[in-house]
Design an enzyme around this catalytic site. Structure first.
Site, short mmCIF file in Angstrom:
data_model
loop_
_atom_site.label_atom_id
_atom_site.label_comp_id
_atom_site.label_asym_id
_atom_site.label_seq_id
_atom_site.Cartn_x
_atom_site.Cartn_y
_atom_site.Cartn_z
N PRO A 11 1.22 -0.79 -1.62
CG PRO A 11 -0.56 0.63 -2.09
CD PRO A 11 -0.17 -0.82 -2.11
CE1 TYR A 24 -0.31 1.31 8.82
CE2 TYR A 24 0.58 3.49 8.36
CZ TYR A 24 -0.44 2.57 8.26
OH TYR A 24 -1.59 2.90 7.60
CG ASN A 75 -0.08 -5.13 4.54
OD1 ASN A 75 -1.11 -4.56 4.16
ND2 ASN A 75 0.68 -4.65 5.50
CG HIS A 81 -8.90 -0.18 2.89
ND1 HIS A 81 -9.23 -1.06 3.90
CD2 HIS A 81 -7.66 0.31 3.22
CE1 HIS A 81 -8.23 -1.09 4.79
NE2 HIS A 81 -7.27 -0.28 4.39
CG ASP A 88 -12.36 -9.14 -9.90
OD1 ASP A 88 -13.14 -9.53 -9.01
OD2 ASP A 88 -12.68 -8.27 -10.73
CG LEU A 102 2.50 -3.59 9.52
CD1 LEU A 102 2.79 -2.62 8.40
CD2 LEU A 102 3.76 -3.93 10.27
CB SER A 103 -2.64 -0.39 11.75
OG SER A 103 -3.30 -0.45 10.49
NE ARG A 112 -6.47 4.36 7.18
CZ ARG A 112 -5.62 4.62 6.18
NH1 ARG A 112 -5.17 3.66 5.42
NH2 ARG A 112 -5.22 5.85 5.96
C1 DQA Z 1 -2.12 -1.31 6.32
C2 DQA Z 1 -3.45 -0.63 6.65
C3 DQA Z 1 -3.99 0.11 5.44
O1 DQA Z 1 -5.23 0.74 5.77
C4 DQA Z 1 -3.01 1.16 4.98
O2 DQA Z 1 -3.48 1.77 3.80
C5 DQA Z 1 -1.63 0.65 4.81
C6 DQA Z 1 -1.10 -0.33 5.75
C7 DQA Z 1 -1.49 -1.97 7.57
O3 DQA Z 1 -0.62 -2.81 7.38
O4 DQA Z 1 -1.85 -1.63 8.70
O5 DQA Z 1 -0.90 1.12 3.96
O6 DQA Z 1 -2.37 -2.35 5.37
#
Ligand code: DQA
Length: 150
Positions: A11, A24, A75, A81, A88, A102-103, A112
């Site tokens: 999402p 991001y 991703n 989280h 599953d 990305l982060s 997170r």
């Molecule tokens: C993310 C990190 C997640 O915590 C966040 O909810 C995202 C992007 C990332 O790519 O850094 O939507 O997955």
């Protein structure tokens, strides 16, 4: 047959480029896809790419990997989280996958820092922006090659 790798995006990743660019980056998801596809081409792997904002759709996309994909780069965004259903599904299909972000989720808010997927992944790449996808793909392809060469 070239290895078939699926890249699955969760999402809000459709908003990359405009969404919190300080976290991001400025690359859009289409740009991340183009860069990843370029690397896939030089690695000689076939890439399938999708994004969904819906947990059930992500679960279905994972279920459909079975018998079709040799591996996946995932991703799962916020579902990383929260989603036991995504975990599953990954356990059910047993397709080797690399978790990418990305982060650097491990340097962010406590909620997170926990991933429900990481312990069943081949590995995790986080914090390199769009390059996380390329690095994740390279890691996965290396893993698949070493497994087949054994
Ligand atoms: C993310 C990190 C997640 O915590 C966040 O909810 C995202 C992007 C990332 O790519 O850094 O939507 O997955």
């Amino acid at each position: 047959m070239p290895p078939h790798i699926a890249v699955l995006n969760g999402p809000n990743l459709n908003l990359l480029g405009e969404r919190e660019p300080e976290v991001y980056g400025r690359a859009t998801l289409a740009e991340v896809e183009a860069r990843t596809r370029e690397r896939a081409r030089t690695l000689g792997v076939e890439l399938e790419w999708c994004q969904t904002n819906h947990e059930g759709e992500l679960v279905e996309a994972i279920q459909q990997l079975s018998g079709k994909a040799d591996g996946a780069v995932i991703n799962a965004a916020a579902f990383t989280h929260t989603s036991l259903a995504v975990r599953d599904a990954l356990l059910a299909v047993r397709v080797p996958f690399v978790e990418v972000h990305l982060s650097n989720i491990f340097g962010r808010e406590p909620e997170r820092r926990r991933s429900l997927l990481a312990d069943v992944a081949v590995g995790v790449v986080a914090g390199f922006g769009a390059e996380s996808y390329r690095l994740g793909l390279e890691g996965l392809v290396g893993y698949l090659q070493s497994r087949h060469g054994r």
